[in-house]
Design an enzyme around this catalytic site. Sequence first.
Site, PDB file in Angstrom:
ATOM      1  N   GLU A 320       0.508  -1.312  -0.056  1.00 22.20           N
ATOM      2  CA  GLU A 320       0.390   0.036  -0.208  1.00 22.20           C
ATOM      3  C   GLU A 320       0.359   1.625   0.210  1.00 22.20           C
ATOM      4  OE1 GLU A 320      -2.948  -1.344  -0.534  1.00 22.20           O
ATOM      5  OE2 GLU A 320      -2.655  -2.666  -0.169  1.00 22.20           O
ATOM      6  N   HIS A 323       2.147   1.985  -3.230  1.00 21.14           N
ATOM      7  CA  HIS A 323       1.241   2.842  -4.394  1.00 21.14           C
ATOM      8  C   HIS A 323       0.979   3.929  -4.498  1.00 21.14           C
ATOM      9  CE1 HIS A 323      -1.092  -0.326  -6.360  1.00 21.14           C
ATOM     10  NE2 HIS A 323      -2.146  -0.830  -5.507  1.00 21.14           N
TER      11      HIS A 323
HETATM   12  N1  TRP Z   1      -6.397  -1.569  -4.422  1.00 23.28           N
HETATM   13  C1  TRP Z   1      -5.944  -2.599  -3.542  1.00 23.28           C
HETATM   14  C2  TRP Z   1      -4.691  -3.181  -3.199  1.00 23.28           C
HETATM   15  O1  TRP Z   1      -4.650  -3.425  -4.271  1.00 23.28           O
HETATM   16  C3  TRP Z   1      -6.743  -3.739  -3.860  1.00 23.28           C
HETATM   17  C4  TRP Z   1      -8.280  -2.945  -3.357  1.00 23.28           C
HETATM   18  C5  TRP Z   1      -8.988  -3.484  -4.364  1.00 23.28           C
HETATM   19  C6  TRP Z   1      -9.674  -3.470  -2.944  1.00 23.28           C
HETATM   20  N2  TRP Z   1     -10.504  -2.908  -4.397  1.00 23.28           N
HETATM   21  C7  TRP Z   1     -10.904  -3.468  -3.421  1.00 23.28           C
HETATM   22  C8  TRP Z   1      -9.240  -3.940  -0.889  1.00 23.28           C
HETATM   23  C9  TRP Z   1     -12.243  -3.285  -2.492  1.00 23.28           C
HETATM   24  C10 TRP Z   1     -10.596  -3.539  -0.768  1.00 23.28           C
HETATM   25  C11 TRP Z   1     -12.006  -3.611  -1.193  1.00 23.28           C
HETATM   26  O2  TRP Z   1      -3.796  -2.841  -3.060  1.00 23.28           O
HETATM   27 ZN    ZN Z   2      -2.792  -2.375  -4.372  1.00 20.47          ZN
END
Ligand code: TRP
Ligand code: ZN
Length: 887
Positions: A320, A323
């Site tokens: 995270e 990101h």
């Molecule tokens: N983007 C997040 C990650 O990869 C994950 C994620 C995508 C997410 N959609 C979600 C988390 C919906 C919770 C609910 O770290």
């Molecule tokens: Zn991610």
Amino acid sequence: MDIATTPTNPEGNPDLADAARSPHEPPVILRADYRPFGWLVPQVKLDFALGITRTSVRAELTVQRNARADHADTIRLNGDSLVPVAVTVDGVATDWRMDGPDLIVPLREDTHLLAIETEIDPGANTQLMGLYASGGMLCTQCEAEGFRRITFFPDRPDVLSVYTVRMEGDKAAFPILLCNGNKVAEGEGADGTHWAEWHDPWPKPSYLFALVAGDLVANSKPFTTRSGRVVECNVWVRKEDLARTDHALESLHRSMTWDEEVFGREYDLDLYNIVAVSDFNMGAMENKGLNVFNTKYVLADPDTATDADFDAVEGVIAHEYFHNWSGNRVTCRDWFQLSLKEGFTVLRDQLFSQDMRGEAVKRIEDVRILRAAQFPEDAGPLAHPIRPDSYREISNFYTATVYNKGAEVIRMMRSMVGVERFRAGTDLYFDRHDGEAATCEDFVTAIEDGAGIDLTQFRHWYSQAGTPRITVASAVEGDKLALTLTQTIPATPGQSDKQPMVIPLRVAVHSRAADALGAEELIVLTEGQQTFHLPLAGGDPALSINRGFTAPVVIERQVATEELVFLAARDDDPFARFEALQEFAVNHLMGVAAGSYAPEARAAGEAAFVGAMRAILTDPALDDAMRGELMMLPSETYLFEVMASGVRKADPGAIHDAREGLKAAIASALAGELAALHARAAATAYDDPNGRGARKVKTQALVFIAAADPAKAAAMAAAQYDAADNMTDRQGALMVLCSLDHPAREARLAHFLSAYEDNALVVDKWFSLQALSLHPRVIEQVKELANHPQFTIRNPNRVRSLHMAFAGNPKAFHDASGEGYRMIADLILALDPINPQTAARFVPALGRWRRIEPVRAALMQGELERIMAAGNLSRDTFEQVSRSLDA
Ligand code: TRP
Ligand code: ZN
């Protein structure tokens, strides 16, 4: 059939015909249909009056005509289950209309101020998307399309806005008010309320918005970036969890340092907040400056978390954090580009963890995950390229393919150009696209330009699904080994013809006769068939191929047992040693499962494998962390895939029996070695430098012993449980006990629950261990557990701990009665109206029916048809079930 077309209607199945006629069939979204949005939204102001059962939201959007898009005289604002309370344009009430869930507002000029009021009920939000309540606190989850459940908005990742947010709520219920960016003002309101105003200076798409309000405490520690910015880092949890947050906070600091050193990326705000919530659909979410985490990936201490849990916390915290650059500063143009941020960020977190805890062990873990989760996906009805071409529900594409294969694809680029040129490529990427919503194509072009490599043909990895298979033929020609490689890429749904891929392979040719190691080189396969000439190190060549797993492919070769034994014992690439043992085990187990071995051949194979395993158990040069990896036999899920790729369909019963048989043979032949290993490991203290490795081999030893001598294993496991001063030993012992029909089992299970009944994450383990067990009564036990007072279908962690674990227990799930399939289909039907995103994640387990022997295949297909016939399915489940029946 291509998923872009309507589901077929098999004759003679009236139920399915009804479902196919359903007016609810969700539309297909195509990557080729991307158009820029007609309006820019440079500024967003949100005003929340927070309450668990009623929250009102006032949104003010500054909108500007987008000169780069087609002219529009309306704006479409996405909504999901929202009704507008009031809509004004430049302060004046305006005409508006609904188009399905969306709000359409006419706009005449080039810029306007659009204000919209909505009201929502977070307490009734069981989907956990948008604004929802969890344990008395309010939090949001907006990726991918959850923001539209909060307010009407162009909820797409290419619309970037600067957000200013005011939030107000009851001070006693919500003493802490958090949002993205920095807090700029706060104060007291009437009737025991208070408010805070937050500003995030970085333009972001709506999926990165987040808000949290609740009774939380923080573990805080400042981080100073290399340019001298002091960042306040907080991990927010409920008061009773505060003592388990140090590891998460330290992991965050290590991630921040590593990204500066390895990718040259620095953090860009003065505040970094992480909040742990117990009701969460996935692992965690990278919202700008305000990550929201599943408690599972925050809380850890030795008494309640295993070594693997500690590693998972560190990995997800890093993911995270990374990101912030790969995802937030450079975001995605549309959701088809999801692997742009996810594949790259998974690679970044994998490289980080390799640096933190050892390259070879981490690489083995990642390859094991790829084989267990991604290879089956690539071989089944849900196969898709890492950059998909179509979807009905984007939540279904947060897959092992987009994440893990996506990481492998970028790792291959890195392997081909080397670490330094790869860094030049990523520097150029970040530089070129900072502040933009980019595409996978942009990433590849930046690597080409920055690293100096032509990736024209390599781009097939983005468009072609399916795991390439490489067959190997070799012959000695003078002082060279002539190595002829042939690649084929299996047909996948909607893709029958495939182009040859670019496949980089690190190889070395060792010599058994000379007991000599050959030099490693990188060869790159680009044609359908190609011959390479490699230097020989002496007689009896032993080919070490795909060292370090440079390419996510299957190597198919006829190889002599002695060659694999040599590689397992002698290869200088630790990954290759692991791989040789896996290959040996796969070959042997496939022969046994297929019944194609004469008894003497089977015994000889077993004896040779036992010999290789003895060397692993006793090799003093190996550290225990690596020894533990080498001891693990290939998973039944992976063996299922290997078997199903051959001439026969997979037979889960035969696979299970063959694997248990090999475990028992090892344990009988090496009883002394295993007992000695267990005893040595048991004498190692928790915080000994070798403590983690010791704990790994300790439980591995028990797993083997249980297959040959259950009574002895039960006694040893009970003793390990009773003596344990940490969760790794306790859980390992309980895992072994759970599979045994022995009185020691019930007592320890009861003790475990009563000791930890107030700790949800540990109670999850209690459910999982039973759902994963090899106990003869496991199906009945799981049914009883679904009625246990501690079970609730509303908490995704709990459902995963019981039903997802069960679906991942091959012996129980594939029980010949079909009971396992029925239980999972029932769960999908019960969960779909509550939490469709989580319900749909159970479909792939049933979707593998075409690769299994006919009796089970019919049972699985029948359950999928039963789900389809239920009608009124969510988009999520409809898409997964229809694809699973069609392909
Ligand atoms: N983007 C997040 C990650 O990869 C994950 C994620 C995508 C997410 N959609 C979600 C988390 C919906 C919770 C609910 O770290
Ligand atoms: Zn991610």
